[in-house]
Design an enzyme around this catalytic site. Structure first.
Site, PDB file in Angstrom:
ATOM      1  N   GLY A  80      52.031  31.680  38.306  1.00 46.78           N
ATOM      2  CA  GLY A  80      51.830  31.196  39.891  1.00 46.78           C
ATOM      3  C   GLY A  80      51.879  29.535  39.770  1.00 46.78           C
ATOM      4  O   GLY A  80      50.948  29.140  39.838  1.00 46.78           O
ATOM      5  N   ALA A  81      53.474  29.207  39.898  1.00 47.57           N
ATOM      6  CA  ALA A  81      53.590  27.838  39.800  1.00 47.57           C
ATOM      7  C   ALA A  81      53.789  27.313  41.187  1.00 47.57           C
ATOM      8  O   ALA A  81      54.663  26.464  41.782  1.00 47.57           O
ATOM      9  CB  ALA A  81      54.984  27.577  39.069  1.00 47.57           C
ATOM     10  N   GLU A 106      43.377  36.029  50.833  1.00 45.19           N
ATOM     11  CA  GLU A 106      42.661  36.350  49.539  1.00 45.19           C
ATOM     12  C   GLU A 106      41.396  36.913  50.303  1.00 45.19           C
ATOM     13  O   GLU A 106      40.470  36.661  49.476  1.00 45.19           O
ATOM     14  CB  GLU A 106      42.412  35.008  49.068  1.00 45.19           C
ATOM     15  CG  GLU A 106      43.826  34.348  48.403  1.00 45.19           C
ATOM     16  CD  GLU A 106      43.550  33.146  47.332  1.00 45.19           C
ATOM     17  OE1 GLU A 106      42.915  32.110  47.751  1.00 45.19           O
ATOM     18  OE2 GLU A 106      44.040  33.383  46.266  1.00 45.19           O
ATOM     19  N   SER A 127      42.875  27.568  53.735  1.00 48.22           N
ATOM     20  CA  SER A 127      44.239  28.091  53.113  1.00 48.22           C
ATOM     21  C   SER A 127      44.481  29.563  54.060  1.00 48.22           C
ATOM     22  O   SER A 127      45.475  30.126  54.165  1.00 48.22           O
ATOM     23  CB  SER A 127      44.016  28.333  51.557  1.00 48.22           C
ATOM     24  OG  SER A 127      42.535  29.053  51.643  1.00 48.22           O
ATOM     25  N   ASN A 142      33.949  29.486  51.006  1.00 48.17           N
ATOM     26  CA  ASN A 142      34.979  30.073  51.337  1.00 48.17           C
ATOM     27  C   ASN A 142      34.625  31.323  52.373  1.00 48.17           C
ATOM     28  O   ASN A 142      35.779  31.551  53.252  1.00 48.17           O
ATOM     29  CB  ASN A 142      36.014  30.547  50.063  1.00 48.17           C
ATOM     30  CG  ASN A 142      36.325  29.590  49.679  1.00 48.17           C
ATOM     31  OD1 ASN A 142      36.693  29.658  48.140  1.00 48.17           O
ATOM     32  ND2 ASN A 142      37.028  28.211  49.917  1.00 48.17           N
ATOM     33  N   LYS A 160      31.166  28.246  45.760  1.00 44.34           N
ATOM     34  CA  LYS A 160      32.567  28.016  46.363  1.00 44.34           C
ATOM     35  C   LYS A 160      32.815  29.176  47.085  1.00 44.34           C
ATOM     36  O   LYS A 160      33.600  28.924  48.152  1.00 44.34           O
ATOM     37  CB  LYS A 160      33.716  27.851  45.392  1.00 44.34           C
ATOM     38  CG  LYS A 160      35.120  27.535  45.891  1.00 44.34           C
ATOM     39  CD  LYS A 160      35.936  26.602  45.312  1.00 44.34           C
ATOM     40  CE  LYS A 160      36.937  26.063  46.298  1.00 44.34           C
ATOM     41  NZ  LYS A 160      38.300  25.923  45.579  1.00 44.34           N
TER      42      LYS A 160
HETATM   43  N1  LIG Z   1      45.855  24.590  46.783  1.00 45.80           N
HETATM   44  C1  LIG Z   1      44.783  24.159  46.655  1.00 45.80           C
HETATM   45  O1  LIG Z   1      44.417  23.175  47.086  1.00 45.80           O
HETATM   46  C2  LIG Z   1      43.685  25.076  45.927  1.00 45.80           C
HETATM   47  C3  LIG Z   1      42.470  24.491  45.467  1.00 45.80           C
HETATM   48  C4  LIG Z   1      41.744  25.487  44.961  1.00 45.80           C
HETATM   49  C5  LIG Z   1      41.876  26.658  44.670  1.00 45.80           C
HETATM   50  N2  LIG Z   1      43.200  27.281  44.900  1.00 45.80           N
HETATM   51  C6  LIG Z   1      43.473  28.720  44.705  1.00 45.80           C
HETATM   52  O2  LIG Z   1      44.635  28.632  43.836  1.00 45.80           O
HETATM   53  C7  LIG Z   1      45.253  29.599  43.924  1.00 45.80           C
HETATM   54  C8  LIG Z   1      46.824  29.339  44.342  1.00 45.80           C
HETATM   55  O3  LIG Z   1      46.817  28.727  45.595  1.00 45.80           O
HETATM   56  P1  LIG Z   1      47.942  27.716  45.695  1.00 45.80           P
HETATM   57  O4  LIG Z   1      47.511  26.784  46.952  1.00 45.80           O
HETATM   58  O5  LIG Z   1      48.547  26.938  44.553  1.00 45.80           O
HETATM   59  O6  LIG Z   1      49.013  28.709  46.228  1.00 45.80           O
HETATM   60  P2  LIG Z   1      50.718  28.688  46.568  1.00 45.80           P
HETATM   61  O7  LIG Z   1      51.244  27.049  46.492  1.00 45.80           O
HETATM   62  O8  LIG Z   1      51.043  29.449  47.441  1.00 45.80           O
HETATM   63  O9  LIG Z   1      51.170  29.041  44.869  1.00 45.80           O
HETATM   64  C9  LIG Z   1      50.938  30.610  44.467  1.00 45.80           C
HETATM   65  C10 LIG Z   1      51.976  30.949  43.654  1.00 45.80           C
HETATM   66  O10 LIG Z   1      51.823  32.336  43.574  1.00 45.80           O
HETATM   67  C11 LIG Z   1      52.946  32.991  43.443  1.00 45.80           C
HETATM   68  N3  LIG Z   1      53.367  34.091  44.453  1.00 45.80           N
HETATM   69  C12 LIG Z   1      53.247  33.583  45.718  1.00 45.80           C
HETATM   70  N4  LIG Z   1      53.787  34.955  46.435  1.00 45.80           N
HETATM   71  C13 LIG Z   1      54.087  35.745  45.663  1.00 45.80           C
HETATM   72  C14 LIG Z   1      54.473  36.942  45.614  1.00 45.80           C
HETATM   73  N5  LIG Z   1      54.878  37.920  46.669  1.00 45.80           N
HETATM   74  N6  LIG Z   1      54.615  37.783  44.538  1.00 45.80           N
HETATM   75  C15 LIG Z   1      54.063  37.199  43.279  1.00 45.80           C
HETATM   76  N7  LIG Z   1      53.940  36.017  43.233  1.00 45.80           N
HETATM   77  C16 LIG Z   1      53.819  35.377  44.346  1.00 45.80           C
HETATM   78  C17 LIG Z   1      54.140  32.016  43.295  1.00 45.80           C
HETATM   79  O11 LIG Z   1      54.415  31.527  42.173  1.00 45.80           O
HETATM   80  P3  LIG Z   1      55.795  31.473  41.468  1.00 45.80           P
HETATM   81  O12 LIG Z   1      56.485  30.596  42.448  1.00 45.80           O
HETATM   82  O13 LIG Z   1      55.764  31.081  40.106  1.00 45.80           O
HETATM   83  O14 LIG Z   1      56.050  32.999  41.351  1.00 45.80           O
HETATM   84  C18 LIG Z   1      53.499  31.079  44.218  1.00 45.80           C
HETATM   85  O15 LIG Z   1      54.010  29.605  44.045  1.00 45.80           O
HETATM   86  C19 LIG Z   1      44.679  30.404  45.125  1.00 45.80           C
HETATM   87  O16 LIG Z   1      43.854  31.598  44.599  1.00 45.80           O
HETATM   88  C20 LIG Z   1      44.010  29.470  45.853  1.00 45.80           C
HETATM   89  O17 LIG Z   1      43.071  30.024  46.525  1.00 45.80           O
HETATM   90  C21 LIG Z   1      44.074  26.532  45.549  1.00 45.80           C
END
Ligand SMILES: NC(=O)c1ccc[n+]([C@@H]2O[C@H](COP(=O)([O-])OP(=O)(O)OC[C@H]3O[C@@H](n4cnc5c(N)ncnc54)[C@H](OP(=O)(O)O)[C@@H]3O)[C@@H](O)[C@H]2O)c1
Length: 301
Positions: free
Chosen positions: A13-14, A260, A248, A182, A178
């Protein structure tokens, strides 16, 4: 420069938060590679830190399960929760692997790890948005990492690279706080398509938020009599601090993406069912978000 004694992490999950954590780990001398189902070019992205104005480039090699030389010893799970099983499918984990989970919600890895795996949970109030190649690090606040085990040997050096990171032996309290925030903020802002601050300004939304929080506190107290409850003031403070933000879940619904909800309100409802407790407020919100996702997803096909 990477430190040969530091762990080599594989990142599932990059996205925004995964890339930020990869950046912190690289700063601390760790190696980080991205794990993907199929081969792709190395990731080249940039992070823009709004607090300092600093911009940083990041390069991450990409591996697939087939190109790994050995089972993974250190894995970061930072995909959105609905994709967790898919992201870990075919992922060869060493029996004594350490998994760092960075996702919101609870329970997304249930049944996916061996009992011998060390699962370290991370709760962060950092905020990252942007695009797939430019990650806007809007806020670097506090992050808590922990499990029931001792602090890992690599942890102390990582705190120099990761602002606001602390180790806690009580990670569950941070997770539950949290989760309640949420559960109250995300579905209501998503369903009403409003900024977080509307939950304070609109009397009807505020009353609904209060019912979600009261029900969550009742459940968490049933799970652990030591839960302090009275979470409304904490949730209101989060809504106030993020008043102009899009949650989100609202963003996910707007673009037709999976939410989520199952790991947030859905987790609360499932825990209630386990204890024989009805959770009508959270159950209704979860159902409405699932239905809204179906509509928003279908309209984009
Ligand atoms: N963003 C924030 O500020 C934040 C803060 C606290 C917690 N979080 C938590 O961190 C987690 C990730 O959030 P994020 O904001 O980083 O999300 P994001 O930018 O959407 O990234 C999630 C990653 O998940 C993978 N993904 C997405 N769709 C997919 C699919 N259909 N099948 C397989 N893999 C898929 C992709 O990784 P690849 O491209 O590597 O495949 C994507 O880059 C969540 O649980 C979120 O609640 C986020």
């Amino acid at each position: 420069m990477s430190d040969p004694a530091a762990p080599h992490w594989f990142l599932a999950g990059a996205g925004h938060i995964g890339t930020l954590v990869a950046c912190y780990l690289q700063r601390a001398g760790h190696r980080v590679s991205v794990l993907r189902a199929s081969a792709r070019a190395p990731i080249e992205a940039s992070l823009h830190f709004h607090g300092s104005g600093r911009r940083q480039h990041i390069s991450l090699p990409v591996h697939t399960p087939a190109t790994l030389a050995a089972p993974i010893e250190h894995l970061i799970v930072a995909c959105k929760t609905p994709y967790t099983a898919k992201a870990l499918a075919g992922c060869p984990l060493a029996a004594d692997a350490t998994v760092l989970r960075l996702q919101n919600g609870i329970g997304s890895l249930d049944g996916l790890l061996a009992p011998t795996t060390r699962l370290i949970e991370t709760v962060t109030t950092n905020a990252v948005t942007g695009t797939a190649t430019v990650h806007e690090v809007v806020a670097e606040n506090q992050s808590w990492m922990g499990d029931s085990g001792p602090r890992p040997t690599w942890f102390d050096a990582l705190t120099a690279a990761w602002p606001g990171l602390v180790w806690t032996e009580d990670i569950r309290s941070a997770q539950w706080r949290k989760l309640v925030a949420n559960a109250a903020i995300n579905p209501l802002t998503a369903l009403h398509d409003v900024d977080n601050g509307a939950l304070l300004d609109d009397a009807g939304l505020h009353a609904h938020m209060q019912r979600v929080v009261t029900e969550a506190d009742t459940l968490l107290t049933a799970l652990d009599a030591g839960w302090p409850g009275h979470s409304l003031a904490m949730v209101e403070a989060v809504a106030r601090a993020t008043a102009a933000n899009t949650s989100s879940m609202r963003a996910d619904l707007q673009r037709g993406a999976a939410t989520e909800i199952d790991a947030i309100n859905g987790w609360l409802v499932a825990q209630g069912a386990r204890l024989g407790m009805d959770m009508p407020v959270n159950a209704e919100l979860a159902e409405r978000v699932r239905a809204a996702h179906k509509v928003s997803h279908a309209s984009r096909r």
